[in-house]
Design an enzyme around this catalytic site. Structure first.
Site, PDB file in Angstrom:
ATOM      1  CE1 TYR A 150      -3.627   2.573   0.640  1.00 35.63           C
ATOM      2  CE2 TYR A 150      -2.330   3.274   2.535  1.00 35.63           C
ATOM      3  CZ  TYR A 150      -3.380   3.479   1.651  1.00 35.63           C
ATOM      4  OH  TYR A 150      -4.178   4.600   1.783  1.00 35.63           O
ATOM      5  CG  ASP A 245       6.099   3.581   0.595  1.00 34.29           C
ATOM      6  OD1 ASP A 245       6.422   4.259   1.596  1.00 34.29           O
ATOM      7  OD2 ASP A 245       4.917   3.454   0.227  1.00 34.29           O
ATOM      8  CE  LYS A 277       2.300   5.527   8.521  1.00 32.27           C
ATOM      9  NZ  LYS A 277       0.872   5.601   8.742  1.00 32.27           N
TER      10      LYS A 277
END
Length: 453
Positions: A150, A245, A277
């Site tokens: 994702y 990613d 994050k």
């Protein structure tokens, strides 16, 4: 959709959820928070401290999602709080260059293989921008991604894999035009042969390969040894860019992210990296960076346009900088120890309860796959294997833990996260809750298979 948990101990959360449903789609601002995958009423959290969450009904929970990764140091860490309060005292947004964004960029460049960084406000924005930059740099359109990885809700990356080794994708959600995903190839994860065949057929059309550095969005499914290196080398041979990613793993699994665990050791470097994050310290901040010549294509230096009014926000970059500076090698060593201990205890409890399962980790991220039958291999290696979970068993496991004051991810397809605030006393509380949760999972029958399946 209505709240279906009317127990007195959840009354305030249920009332808040009912109010939210009246003004917000699904009552939440990110889908997994709605508890659709596990049932029941989502808990409305009013505050957090250290390793704990406190909901509107006054209940305390050991937090094993840590805001889905960012809270590496635990909630309301005094050092981060002090830095943020001092930053807020100077104002919250200027729309100009600031000192904290330069300092955070320097910290990221020192820790990672990137040479230049551009800040954005979310992981989705980071991956979207990296894909645009890769296409602009190479002059190509095709993007390769992997089933189960994702990368935010970018139209081009919300694609589901079809049959075959390399399927030109169709959208995985309404509202995404077919044209948006027509230039996306979806491959099975951890399958080097599929990658080689995709490049053999489309090599001169592929702008980039994007992959989670170590996937955590289908449960934790780490790359097989050498897989990321193979992707980097294959891209280099064909003139494509390798986009790693690290929105989830960046500064979470080591001070240099997943690249610090395998890239530095194996001797490969991604062309572009996305971050999020942890680097925001709990604030909405993200970034993408990479080779200087690739990043030079970005405006105002180059022709690929990308912009954002709140990018590099001074409060968010201050929080991120404070978090990274406080994340010492000792912090990471403690996280690795705690995650390893807890993963072993989850495995032990499920084994003793007779629940078929796989517990696996990527750095200090881990998750448990609850199955109907003993696994045929020692690990879950791709999305197809991850999808074989008995989600009803996880639902029972989740609620048994929640009832005992342990807040797990409300989905079987997510990673579990710890922080440096999860000390031995906190871990003991989690471990003591595991046997009852494992028995609850064991009581759920296997999924009935269709005839001939």
């Amino acid at each position: 959709m209505t709240p279906d948990d009317t127990r007195p101990e959840t009354a305030e959360s249920a009332a808040l959820f009912a109010r939210a449903l009246a003004v917000t789609p699904g009552g939440v601002n990110s889908p997994v928070r709605a508890f659709n995958a596990v049932g029941g009423t989502p808990r409305f959290v009013q505050r957090a401290s250290g390793a704990f969450l406190y909901d509107a009904d006054g209940r305390e929970y050991v937090d094993l999602i840590c805001s889905w990764g960012p809270m590496l140091l635990g909630h309301a860490h005094p050092g981060v709080q002090a830095a943020v309060q001092e930053a807020v005292s100077r104002g919250t947004s200027y729309g100009t260059p600031t000192v904290p964004e330069v300092e955070l960029a320097e910290e990221i460049v020192v820790r990672t293989p990137v040479e230049k960084v551009r800040f954005v406000s979310s992981g989705t924005e980071a991956t979207m921008s990296a894909i645009r930059l890769a296409r602009g740099f190479t002059g190509r359109e095709l993007v390769v991604k992997f089933a189960g990885c994702y990368h935010g809700h970018v139209d081009a990356l919300l694609a589901a894999a079809g049959s075959g080794l390399a399927t030109l994708s169709v959208p995985g959600t309404p509202g995404v035009p077919v044209a948006s995903t027509a230039a996306t190839l979806v491959l099975p994860y951890n399958d080097p042969a599929a990658v080689e065949r995709a490049f053999a057929e489309h090599g001169d059309e592929i702008a980039c390969v994007i992959t989670e550095a170590s996937p955590g969005n289908m449960g934790v499914v780490p790359p097989l040894p050498g897989f990321n290196k193979m992707l980097a080398e294959t891209c280099a041979r064909h003139g494509a860019l390798f986009v790693s990613d690290e929105v989830m793993t960046g500064f979470r699994v080591s001070r240099s992210g997943q690249w610090g665990l395998d890239g530095a050791r194996e001797g490969w470097t991604p062309d572009l990296v996305t971050f999020g994050k942890v680097m925001g310290g709990g604030f909405p901040a993200a970034a993408f960076g990479g080779r200087a010549d690739v990043m030079a294509m970005l405006s105002p230096e180059g022709p690929v346009y990308q912009a954002g009014t709140l990018s590099g926000n001074p409060v968010a970059t201050t929080a991120g900088l404070a978090t990274l500076r406080l994340a010492t090698e000792e912090v990471y060593a403690g996280l690795d120890r705690a995650a390893g201990l807890l993963a072993d205890e989850v495995d032990k409890a499920l084994t003793e309860a007779g629940v078929a399962h796989v517990v696996q980790a990527g750095g200090n991220m881990f998750s448990a796959f609850l199955l109907d039958e003993p696994p045929t291999t020692d690990s879950v290696r791709d999305f197809a294997a991850a999808s074989a979970q008995n989600v009803a068993r996880y639902r029972a496991f989740f609620h048994a833990m929640l009832d005992q004051g342990v807040y797990l991810p409300p989905s079987a397809f997510e990673a579990w996260f710890l922080s440096s605030a999860h000390d031995d006393a906190v871990l003991d509380r989690v471990v003591s809750a595991l046997p009852a949760a494992a028995r609850a999972a064991a009581a759920v029958p296997p999924v009935e298979k269709e005839a001939g399946a």
